[in-house]
Each structure stands twice: as C-alpha cells, then as structure tokens.
Design a protein around this motif. Structure first.
Motif, PDB file in Angstrom:
ATOM      1  N   ASN A   1      61.344  22.286  70.171  1.00  0.00           N
ATOM      2  CA  ASN A   1      60.501  21.859  71.289  1.00  0.00           C
ATOM      3  C   ASN A   1      59.321  20.985  70.902  1.00  0.00           C
ATOM      4  N   ASP A   2      59.298  20.470  69.668  1.00  0.00           N
ATOM      5  CA  ASP A   2      58.116  19.699  69.298  1.00  0.00           C
ATOM      6  C   ASP A   2      58.467  18.613  68.286  1.00  0.00           C
ATOM      7  N   LEU A   3      57.561  17.687  68.095  1.00  0.00           N
ATOM      8  CA  LEU A   3      57.788  16.565  67.182  1.00  0.00           C
ATOM      9  C   LEU A   3      58.009  17.011  65.742  1.00  0.00           C
ATOM     10  N   ASN A   4      57.460  18.167  65.347  1.00  0.00           N
ATOM     11  CA  ASN A   4      57.646  18.614  63.970  1.00  0.00           C
ATOM     12  C   ASN A   4      59.065  19.108  63.699  1.00  0.00           C
ATOM     13  N   ASP A   5      59.934  19.053  64.690  1.00  0.00           N
ATOM     14  CA  ASP A   5      61.334  19.441  64.534  1.00  0.00           C
ATOM     15  C   ASP A   5      62.232  18.255  64.177  1.00  0.00           C
ATOM     16  N   ASP A   6      61.647  17.086  63.951  1.00  0.00           N
ATOM     17  CA  ASP A   6      62.455  15.887  63.751  1.00  0.00           C
ATOM     18  C   ASP A   6      63.437  15.987  62.590  1.00  0.00           C
ATOM     19  N   SER A   7      63.024  16.527  61.464  1.00  0.00           N
ATOM     20  CA  SER A   7      63.914  16.570  60.298  1.00  0.00           C
ATOM     21  C   SER A   7      65.083  17.522  60.490  1.00  0.00           C
ATOM     22  N   ILE A   8      64.870  18.596  61.207  1.00  0.00           N
ATOM     23  CA  ILE A   8      65.954  19.557  61.421  1.00  0.00           C
ATOM     24  C   ILE A   8      66.895  19.085  62.533  1.00  0.00           C
ATOM     25  N   VAL A   9      66.364  18.379  63.513  1.00  0.00           N
ATOM     26  CA  VAL A   9      67.197  17.816  64.582  1.00  0.00           C
ATOM     27  C   VAL A   9      68.223  16.859  63.991  1.00  0.00           C
ATOM     28  N   GLU A  10      67.805  16.088  62.995  1.00  0.00           N
ATOM     29  CA  GLU A  10      68.704  15.130  62.352  1.00  0.00           C
ATOM     30  C   GLU A  10      69.783  15.809  61.511  1.00  0.00           C
ATOM     31  N   LYS A  11      69.523  17.002  60.997  1.00  0.00           N
ATOM     32  CA  LYS A  11      70.451  17.687  60.087  1.00  0.00           C
ATOM     33  C   LYS A  11      71.441  18.597  60.812  1.00  0.00           C
ATOM     34  N   ALA A  12      71.002  19.249  61.865  1.00  0.00           N
ATOM     35  CA  ALA A  12      71.843  20.241  62.543  1.00  0.00           C
ATOM     36  C   ALA A  12      73.068  19.587  63.174  1.00  0.00           C
ATOM     37  N   GLY A  13      74.146  20.335  63.210  1.00  0.00           N
ATOM     38  CA  GLY A  13      75.369  19.823  63.814  1.00  0.00           C
ATOM     39  C   GLY A  13      75.194  19.519  65.287  1.00  0.00           C
ATOM     40  N   LEU A  14      74.429  20.344  65.968  1.00  0.00           N
ATOM     41  CA  LEU A  14      74.153  20.168  67.387  1.00  0.00           C
ATOM     42  C   LEU A  14      72.690  20.511  67.601  1.00  0.00           C
ATOM     43  N   SER A  15      71.961  19.628  68.270  1.00  0.00           N
ATOM     44  CA  SER A  15      70.532  19.861  68.452  1.00  0.00           C
ATOM     45  C   SER A  15      70.153  19.712  69.917  1.00  0.00           C
ATOM     46  N   VAL A  16      69.217  20.563  70.312  1.00  0.00           N
ATOM     47  CA  VAL A  16      68.706  20.571  71.680  1.00  0.00           C
ATOM     48  C   VAL A  16      67.195  20.621  71.600  1.00  0.00           C
ATOM     49  N   THR A  17      66.527  19.764  72.357  1.00  0.00           N
ATOM     50  CA  THR A  17      65.071  19.817  72.434  1.00  0.00           C
ATOM     51  C   THR A  17      64.651  19.668  73.890  1.00  0.00           C
ATOM     52  N   THR A  18      63.388  19.935  74.123  1.00  0.00           N
ATOM     53  CA  THR A  18      62.839  19.678  75.445  1.00  0.00           C
ATOM     54  C   THR A  18      62.593  18.186  75.580  1.00  0.00           C
ATOM     55  N   ASP A  19      62.518  17.725  76.800  1.00  0.00           N
ATOM     56  CA  ASP A  19      62.193  16.316  77.029  1.00  0.00           C
ATOM     57  C   ASP A  19      60.866  15.950  76.381  1.00  0.00           C
TER      58      ASP A  19
END
Length: 75
Positions: A30-48
């Motif tokens: 849910n936040d900008l500090n999740d950028d590195s994990i969003v790129e690595k995970a097979g499927l990623s979900v974040t808030t708008d």
C-alpha cells in the motif's frame, strides 16, 4: 549492506529459504516503499494511492482492499 537491503531482496532470500519460486508469491502492498517487492513478486496488488506498477489495484486501503484481493483473485 543495509542501504542495499530492500523488501525485494528480503523476498528473494525468503523464497530461496522456503524453496519456492518468485512467480508463486502474491504480494499486497500500500505504499511507495513497496516498489522493490512489487517488481519481484509473481503477482502484486497495491492501492491506487501507492502509484506502483502492480498487476492489480484496489480502490480502498488494504484493510478493505485485502478482502477485495481475496474475492477477485483467490476465490
């Protein structure tokens, strides 16, 4: 060392330890500090609000958005 340690690096360590693939990981953030994990995970979900390049987005914060993820993707 600590400057290069990100959530994404931590995820890589964890999947090696568990013997699974990155493609098998569903990450919900849910936040900008999740950028590195969003790129690595097979499927990623974040808030708008996070404005990250995720696979899916929820309209609400994750206390409600987590339920939305389960309803749409896992059921």
């Amino acid at each position: 060392f600590l400057k290069r340690f990100t959530k994404g690096v931590g995820l890589e360590f964890l999947v090696r330890h568990l013997g699974i693939k990155l493609s098998e990981v569903l990450f919900v953030g849910n936040d900008l500090n999740d950028d590195s994990i969003v790129e690595k995970a097979g499927l990623s979900v974040t808030t708008d609000r996070a404005r990250l390049k995720a696979d899916f987005y929820t309209e609400n914060e994750l206390d409600i958005g987590g339920e939305e993820v389960i309803d749409r993707l896992l059921v």
